[in-house]
Design a protein around this motif. Structure first.
Motif, PDB file in Angstrom:
ATOM      1  N   HIS A 120       1.004  -1.330   0.289  1.00  0.00           N
ATOM      2  CA  HIS A 120      -0.128  -0.134   0.243  1.00  0.00           C
ATOM      3  C   HIS A 120       0.775   1.090   0.170  1.00  0.00           C
ATOM      4  O   HIS A 120       0.341   1.958  -0.916  1.00  0.00           O
ATOM      5  N   HIS A 124       1.173   3.807  -3.094  1.00  0.00           N
ATOM      6  CA  HIS A 124       1.002   5.538  -2.819  1.00  0.00           C
ATOM      7  C   HIS A 124       2.408   6.073  -3.389  1.00  0.00           C
ATOM      8  O   HIS A 124       2.641   7.031  -3.317  1.00  0.00           O
ATOM      9  N   HIS A 133      -3.214   2.492  -8.391  1.00  0.00           N
ATOM     10  CA  HIS A 133      -3.930   3.338  -6.607  1.00  0.00           C
ATOM     11  C   HIS A 133      -5.023   4.525  -7.110  1.00  0.00           C
ATOM     12  O   HIS A 133      -5.967   4.217  -6.065  1.00  0.00           O
ATOM     13  N   HIS A 137      -8.600   5.537  -5.064  1.00  0.00           N
ATOM     14  CA  HIS A 137      -9.180   6.403  -4.222  1.00  0.00           C
ATOM     15  C   HIS A 137      -9.608   7.265  -5.250  1.00  0.00           C
ATOM     16  O   HIS A 137     -10.085   8.515  -5.249  1.00  0.00           O
ATOM     17  N   HIS A 219      -8.125   7.066   5.653  1.00  0.00           N
ATOM     18  CA  HIS A 219      -6.660   6.595   4.272  1.00  0.00           C
ATOM     19  C   HIS A 219      -8.032   7.716   2.932  1.00  0.00           C
ATOM     20  O   HIS A 219      -6.927   7.962   2.320  1.00  0.00           O
TER      21      HIS A 219
HETATM   22 ZN   LIG Z   1      -4.512   3.977  -0.565  1.00  0.00          ZN
END
Ligand SMILES: [Zn+2]
Ligand SMILES: [Zn+2]
Length: 262
Positions: A120, A124, A133, A137, A219
C-alpha cells in the motif's frame, strides 16, 4: 474448493457464484446502512458531505467485476495445485490441533497485513499511484461498493500473499474459508462510511490494535497515512498513523462535522 475437471468451466461457475454472492451481501449492507439507515445512522456517519452518486457506484461495480475475476482465477489455480498435491493444504482435521489452526489464521492475518501495508505504501509512490492505485482512491466517500474497486494489478498483488504460504506451511483447508470471510468483513467495515464501534474500542487491547471504519475512511480523505488493513500497529510502529485518528473516531457524527468539513 472446486472439483470440476475443466479449468475454464471451474472459473466461470466460481466467478458467477462469487459475483452474485458478493454483490448480494454488499448490496444488502448498502441498502440497510446507506438507504434505510440514512437518517437513523446520521450520528454515526464519518464524512459530513455525502458525495456518492450513481456514476461512482457504476465505476466501483465495474472494477469489482475485474477484481472478482482475478480472485476467482487465483482460487482456480489454488484448487488445481491442491488437486495435484502441490500445496501443503489439507482437509484432514486430525492432522491439526485446534490451537494450531487458530495460530495459522492469526499468523496469516499478521503476514497479510504486513504484505498489504508494504504494498500500500509502494502504491502511494507517484508512479504507481497515478497508474494503479488512483482507481481505488477515486472513491472518496467510501461505501460498501468501494471495497473491491481496484486496478487489476492491485487486485492481483494485494491478494497474492497467500501463494507462498500455501506451498510452505501446512494449512487446514476450511481455515482458508475463515480467512476469506474475515477479510471480506474487515473490508466492508473499512469502507462502510459509518462508525458503529463503541468508543471504548480504541482504548482496550486487543481491539485498540485493530482497524476501524474511521481508520480507513481517513486514509481515503487524507490520501496518506493509515495504510494498514486489519491492524493499526504497522502504522504506529512506522509513524504513518493519521494523528487525529483517535479524536475522529471518538467524535464521529454531528460533533465531528461541527469541527470538520470533510
Ligand atoms: Zn491508498
Ligand atoms: Zn479503501
Amino acid at each position: 474448493m472446486l472439483e470440476q475437471a475443466h479449468p475454464l468451466a471451474m472459473f466461470f461457475q466460481a466467478f458467477v457464484t462469487q459475483t452474485v454472492g458478493y454483490l448480494v451481501v454488499v448490496g444488502l449492507v448498502f441498502l440497510v446502512v446507506w438507504r434505510w439507515g440514512e437518517e437513523r445512522f446520521r450520528g454515526s456517519r464519518i464524512q459530513a458531505k455525502k458525495r456518492v452518486n450513481q456514476k461512482q457506484l457504476v465505476f466501483e461495480v465495474k472494477n469489482t467485476l475485474g477484481t472478482l475475476a482475478i480472485g476467482t482465477a487465483s482460487a482456480v489455480i489454488i484448487s488445481l495445485c491442491y488437486a495435484a498435491g502441490l500445496t501443503k493444504l489439507s482437509a484432514d482435521a486430525s492432522a491439526f490441533t485446534w490451537w494450531g489452526i487458530i495460530a495459522s489464521i492469526i499468523g496469516f492475518l499478521l503476514l497479510n497485513d504486513l504484505w498489504f501495508y508494504a504494498w500500500h505504501r509502494l502504491l502511494h509512490q507517484p508512479w504507481l499511484y497515478r497508474r494503479v492505485h488512483a482507481v481505488h482512491h477515486k472513491s472518496v466517500d467510501v461505501n460498501p461498493f468501494s471495497v473491491y474497486s481496484f486496478h487489476p494489478f492491485e487486485a492481483f498483488i494485494l491478494g497474492s500473499a497467500i501463494f507462498p504460504v500455501l506451498f510452505l506451511v501446512p494449512i487446514y483447508l476450511p481455515a482458508l474459508g475463515v480467512l476469506q470471510v474475515l477479510g471480506m468483513m474487515n473490508n466492508i467495515m473499512s469502507h462502510l462510511g459509518y462508525e458503529f464501534l463503541p468508543r471504548w474500542y480504541t482504548r482496550i487491547p486487543p481491539f485498540r490494535w485493530m482497524n476501524t471504519a474511521t481508520f480507513h475512511n481517513l486514509h481515503h480523505t487524507k490520501l496518506n497515512g493509515n495504510y494498514g488493513l486489519f491492524f493499526r500497529f504497522w502504522d504506529r510502529a512506522l509513524g504513518t498513523e493519521v494523528p487525529e485518528y483517535e479524536e475522529t473516531f471518538l467524535k464521529r457524527g454531528a460533533a465531528l462535522h461541527a469541527s470538520n468539513t470533510n
